[in-house]
Design a protein around this motif. Structure first.
Motif, PDB file in Angstrom:
ATOM      1  N   THR A 143      -0.520 -12.640  -5.609  1.00  0.00           N
ATOM      2  CA  THR A 143       0.423 -11.999  -4.617  1.00  0.00           C
ATOM      3  C   THR A 143       0.658 -13.349  -3.592  1.00  0.00           C
ATOM      4  OG1 THR A 143      -0.399  -9.837  -4.803  1.00  0.00           O
ATOM      5  CG2 THR A 143       0.706 -10.594  -2.675  1.00  0.00           C
ATOM      6  N   ILE A 144      -0.258 -13.794  -3.169  1.00  0.00           N
ATOM      7  CA  ILE A 144       0.045 -15.169  -2.245  1.00  0.00           C
ATOM      8  C   ILE A 144       0.578 -16.278  -3.096  1.00  0.00           C
ATOM      9  CG2 ILE A 144      -1.400 -16.863  -0.925  1.00  0.00           C
ATOM     10  CD1 ILE A 144      -3.659 -14.754  -0.674  1.00  0.00           C
ATOM     11  N   ARG A 147       4.280 -15.388  -3.383  1.00  0.00           N
ATOM     12  CA  ARG A 147       4.933 -15.396  -2.075  1.00  0.00           C
ATOM     13  C   ARG A 147       5.566 -16.876  -1.890  1.00  0.00           C
ATOM     14  NH1 ARG A 147       4.466 -16.954   2.912  1.00  0.00           N
ATOM     15  NH2 ARG A 147       5.404 -15.720   4.691  1.00  0.00           N
ATOM     16  N   TYR A 164       8.211  -9.330   2.423  1.00  0.00           N
ATOM     17  CA  TYR A 164       7.417  -9.445   0.972  1.00  0.00           C
ATOM     18  C   TYR A 164       6.172  -8.708   0.964  1.00  0.00           C
ATOM     19  CZ  TYR A 164       4.863 -11.641  -2.729  1.00  0.00           C
ATOM     20  OH  TYR A 164       4.086 -11.937  -3.623  1.00  0.00           O
ATOM     21  N   TRP A 165       5.381  -8.560   2.136  1.00  0.00           N
ATOM     22  CA  TRP A 165       4.178  -7.924   2.260  1.00  0.00           C
ATOM     23  C   TRP A 165       4.384  -6.496   2.172  1.00  0.00           C
ATOM     24  CZ3 TRP A 165       0.902 -11.463   0.589  1.00  0.00           C
ATOM     25  CH2 TRP A 165       1.043 -12.694   1.524  1.00  0.00           C
ATOM     26  N   GLN A 166       5.427  -5.986   2.853  1.00  0.00           N
ATOM     27  CA  GLN A 166       5.571  -4.535   2.594  1.00  0.00           C
ATOM     28  C   GLN A 166       6.137  -4.067   1.274  1.00  0.00           C
ATOM     29  OE1 GLN A 166       7.949  -2.874   5.935  1.00  0.00           O
ATOM     30  NE2 GLN A 166       7.823  -0.993   5.198  1.00  0.00           N
ATOM     31  N   SER A 167       6.873  -5.016   0.828  1.00  0.00           N
ATOM     32  CA  SER A 167       7.384  -4.481  -0.629  1.00  0.00           C
ATOM     33  C   SER A 167       5.997  -4.477  -1.632  1.00  0.00           C
ATOM     34  CB  SER A 167       8.542  -5.658  -1.316  1.00  0.00           C
ATOM     35  OG  SER A 167       8.775  -5.477  -2.290  1.00  0.00           O
ATOM     36  N   THR A 168       5.226  -5.549  -1.427  1.00  0.00           N
ATOM     37  CA  THR A 168       4.079  -5.576  -2.278  1.00  0.00           C
ATOM     38  C   THR A 168       3.122  -4.571  -2.009  1.00  0.00           C
ATOM     39  OG1 THR A 168       4.340  -8.092  -2.383  1.00  0.00           O
ATOM     40  CG2 THR A 168       2.019  -6.792  -3.112  1.00  0.00           C
ATOM     41  N   ALA A 169       3.220  -3.906  -0.779  1.00  0.00           N
ATOM     42  CA  ALA A 169       2.110  -2.886  -0.252  1.00  0.00           C
ATOM     43  C   ALA A 169       2.941  -1.657  -0.928  1.00  0.00           C
ATOM     44  CB  ALA A 169       2.076  -2.769   1.184  1.00  0.00           C
ATOM     45  N   THR A 200      10.913 -14.717   3.032  1.00  0.00           N
ATOM     46  CA  THR A 200       9.883 -13.811   2.613  1.00  0.00           C
ATOM     47  C   THR A 200       9.871 -12.629   3.640  1.00  0.00           C
ATOM     48  OG1 THR A 200       8.337 -15.155   3.718  1.00  0.00           O
ATOM     49  CG2 THR A 200       8.631 -15.585   1.306  1.00  0.00           C
ATOM     50  N   ASN A 201      11.031 -12.373   4.284  1.00  0.00           N
ATOM     51  CA  ASN A 201      10.875 -11.255   5.226  1.00  0.00           C
ATOM     52  C   ASN A 201      10.734  -9.995   4.164  1.00  0.00           C
ATOM     53  OD1 ASN A 201      10.865 -12.646   7.522  1.00  0.00           O
ATOM     54  ND2 ASN A 201      13.249 -12.448   7.640  1.00  0.00           N
ATOM     55  N   LEU A 236      -4.721 -10.136  -5.683  1.00  0.00           N
ATOM     56  CA  LEU A 236      -4.585 -10.960  -4.151  1.00  0.00           C
ATOM     57  C   LEU A 236      -4.121 -12.338  -4.610  1.00  0.00           C
ATOM     58  CD1 LEU A 236      -4.717 -11.075  -1.359  1.00  0.00           C
ATOM     59  CD2 LEU A 236      -7.164 -11.579  -1.340  1.00  0.00           C
TER      60      LEU A 236
END
Length: 136
Positions: free
Chosen positions: A21-22, A25, A38-43, A35-36, A18
């Motif tokens: 990841t932050i 980013r 980014y969260w989905q790619s990490t997930a 960073t569009n 965690l």
């Protein structure tokens, strides 16, 4: 001692996910200005890892097992390299081979996105025949 060392390394690794990841980013934003996704790619990366890492549990709990000559098999097994849990769920959903627990997980994911697991089927991985089109 080897088990203790392995468990300690696991705890360190998990505890870094965690915050790293932050932090990462931030660096992605600074380098690329965007960073569009980014969260989905990490997930998705975590999802692929979890599909492989926890395959024994997913197969035991989410897919109806078939016994042939004393050997347990699964119509479509979790744990295929580079595949997400959603893709494996979607393939089993179309095959009609999910357990009640598997169906509940699909329902939960469908609450986030309609037909989530079917939409995220990756035909480029795994040995699977699409029952809708009879093609691989």
């Amino acid at each position: 001692m080897k088990k203790v060392k392995g468990f300690a390394l696991l705890i360190i690794g998990i505890s870094l996910i965690l915050p790293m990841t932050i932090i990462n980013r931030h660096y992605v934003d600074a380098k690329y200005g965007d960073t569009n996704g980014y969260w989905q790619s990490t997930a998705k990366n975590i999802d692929v890892w979890a599909n492989k890492e926890f395959r024994a549990t997913w197969n035991a709990r989410l897919v109806q097992a078939i016994e042939v000559n004393g050997v347990i098999t699964y119509p479509y097994a979790f744990g295929v390299d580079r595949e997400t849990i959603s893709s494996a769920l979607g393939k089993n959903e179309l095959l009609g081979t999910l357990t009640k627990e598997g169906e509940k997980l699909v329902k939960l994911l469908n609450a986030l996105e309609k037909n989530h697991c079917i939409l995220w089927i990756d035909k480029s991985v795994g040995d699977w025949m699409d029952p809708r089109t009879k093609t691989k």
